[in-house]
Design an enzyme around this catalytic site. Structure first.
Site, PDB file in Angstrom:
ATOM      1  N   CYS A  95      39.375  37.963  48.852  1.00 38.28           N
ATOM      2  CA  CYS A  95      39.203  38.404  50.238  1.00 38.28           C
ATOM      3  C   CYS A  95      38.455  37.354  51.050  1.00 38.28           C
ATOM      4  O   CYS A  95      38.399  37.430  52.271  1.00 38.28           O
ATOM      5  CB  CYS A  95      38.487  39.748  50.285  1.00 38.28           C
ATOM      6  SG  CYS A  95      36.934  39.730  49.401  1.00 38.28           S
ATOM      7  N   GLU A 133      33.747  47.093  51.375  1.00 40.14           N
ATOM      8  CA  GLU A 133      34.004  45.655  51.426  1.00 40.14           C
ATOM      9  C   GLU A 133      35.517  45.523  51.554  1.00 40.14           C
ATOM     10  O   GLU A 133      36.255  45.733  50.598  1.00 40.14           O
ATOM     11  CB  GLU A 133      33.490  45.038  50.129  1.00 40.14           C
ATOM     12  CG  GLU A 133      33.490  43.563  50.122  1.00 40.14           C
ATOM     13  CD  GLU A 133      33.516  43.054  48.700  1.00 40.14           C
ATOM     14  OE1 GLU A 133      32.938  43.705  47.801  1.00 40.14           O
ATOM     15  OE2 GLU A 133      34.136  42.015  48.479  1.00 40.14           O
TER      16      GLU A 133
END
Ligand code: ADP
Length: 438
Positions: free
Chosen positions: A242, A208
């Site tokens: 993020c 990720e």
């Protein structure tokens, strides 16, 4: 069995194979409170800096993965497949991949740990996890809770180190053949490095990585909702996620109104210590984070961006930075190509759907995109045209344990959350039985 006394959550040693232990050479490293620079022993807000209200939300989110995967472990179904021959039978079962490694970042010190450990343990794997050097204390507290809840030794181990020690631990976790899988959340550059290391043993990966999220506001949007969504999406966790909006794109017809009202919203945000209830934004995590934010703002202004508010360090000092709004953002600016990871909103304008799709997809990243529109045809066209693993439609908040979180392109491989998350920690085993009607 839970112990009868209080559980000690403030730990300053690693937790390996069920034992709290220091480094062989006695080495240790400091964990600093970004708001004050002190050393400390308290947890999430103190080690990460985010407001207490956000920490409470994160703790609930972290716990939700444990609950979800505790349940999902009961539903690891296989398949019975109609055979290709009359004398065969075909069964597929799911088995845990084995020993797994996890490496986590600092922006969600608790949730990133459970998001990896919970599906791994739910699938029947064990995990060795290395938390970020800035925020190891929350991971150790989770291990302490696991120990108190009766987790057998070695099921969840936490290996801590400072930044200098991270590559050596990463090398061990990706080269030791006992480790079958790495789950990593962090920067794309480190993710690529670890993926290359995993190639040597064909070790599985779930990655990720970074994003560069577009947040698109169409002319037909509910503007109040779009502004409220953009403020949360941009400034939550001081812009240090993020999935924070990184490029805000507003259609010409509502551009001026959006900028005026969004700027007013940014000016109204209260910056302060995470421990103070009025605070809506805390400090940035460290000096490097502050340097990057300052560099992005300076670069954008040097290349012609217009500053509407902020644009400087906050009077509180340390790593506090003012909520900032810039317009006139152009593709050659760093802010358009890299995650700022800070409270800086860069706003661009566009004319039509085709143009905004081109702008939004003009990045190697593909984690999340957001857009606001009330037109059903447009909603489908944008949803299908945006090259992202996740799409927020008329919302700036998409994280939940029940949905598959993850990116495409250089934003990652695999998914966390939902029933898909547990598959990341399972292998399919196909059994073909012959001679049935012999
Ligand atoms: P961020 O920019 O979010 O700090 P990083 O990718 O640098 O992202 O860090 C995320 C995690 O990766 C942290 O736990 C960090 O210690 C770890 N890390 C950084 N470099 C390496 C490496 N070479 N090997 C293994 N882990 C690493």
């Amino acid at each position: 069995m839970m112990p009868s006394g209080p559980i000690e959550l403030s730990r300053n040693q690693a937790f390996i194979n069920g034992v709290w232990c220091g480094a062989d050479d006695g080495a240790s490293f400091a964990v600093l409170n970004p708001a004050t620079g002190e050393q400390l022993a308290a947890l999430l807000t103190l080690e990460q800096g985010k407001p207490l209200a956000e920490s409470r939300v994160e703790i609930a989110y972290a716990a939700s993965f444990l609950e979800w995967y505790g349940e999902e472990g009961k539903r690891v179904y296989g398949d019975v497949i109609p055979p290709h021959r009359a004398d065969n039978r075909i069964v597929v079962s799911k088995q845990p991949v084995g020993v797994c490694a996890g490496i986590t970042p600092w922006n969600f010190p608790s949730a990133m740990v459970t998001r990896k450990a919970a599906p791994a343990l739910g699938a029947g794997c064990t995990m060795v996890l290395k938390p970020a050097e800035q925020t190891p204390l929350s991971a150790l507290a989770i291990a302490a809770l696991g120990e108190a809840a009766g987790l057998p030794p070695g099921v969840l181990s936490i290996v801590t180190t400072d930044a200098a020690g991270a590559p050596a631990i990463g090398a061990e976790l990706t080269s030791n053949p006992t480790v079958r899988k790495l789950g990593f959340t962090g920067s794309t550059v480190v993710g690529k490095l670890l993926m290359a290391q995993c190639a040597a043993n064909v070790q599985k990966v779930t990655l990720e990585l970074g994003g560069n999220a577009p947040f698109i506001v169409m002319d037909d949007a509910d503007l109040d909702a779009a502004i409220a969504g953009a403020l949360v999406c941009k400034y939550r966790n001081t812009g240090q996620t993020c999935i924070s909006a990184n490029r805000i794109m507003v259609q010409d017809g509502v551009f001026d109104a959006f900028v005026e009202r969004f700027t007013a919203g940014a000016k109204a945000l209260t910056v302060g210590l995470g421990t103070e209830t009025a605070s809506m934004l805390g400090p940035l995590i460290d000096d490097q984070g502050l340097d990057k934010v300052e560099a992005h703002v300076a670069d954008a202004i040097a290349k012609g961006a217009t500053l509407h508010t902020g644009g400087a360090r906050h009077a509180l000092g340390q790593t506090f930075y003012q909520p900032t709004v810039l317009t006139g953002i152009a593709p050659e600016m760093a802010i358009c190509n890299e995650e700022t990871i800070g409270p800086v909103a860069g706003i661009m304008h566009f004319n039509n759907e085709e143009e905004v799709l081109r702008m939004a997809n003009d990045t190697p990243y593909g984690l999340v995109a957001y857009f606001y529109s009330r037109d059903v045809g447009r909603i489908w066209r944008l949803s299908e045209g945006l090259e992202y693993g996740m799409i927020g439609i008329n919302t700036g908040m998409i994280s939940t344990e029940v949905a598959p979180f993850g990116g495409i392109k250089e934003s990652g491989i695999g998914r966390y959350g939902s029933h898909q998350g547990i598959d990341e920690y399972l292998e399919a085993k196909y059994m073909c039985m012959g001679g049935i009607d012999a």
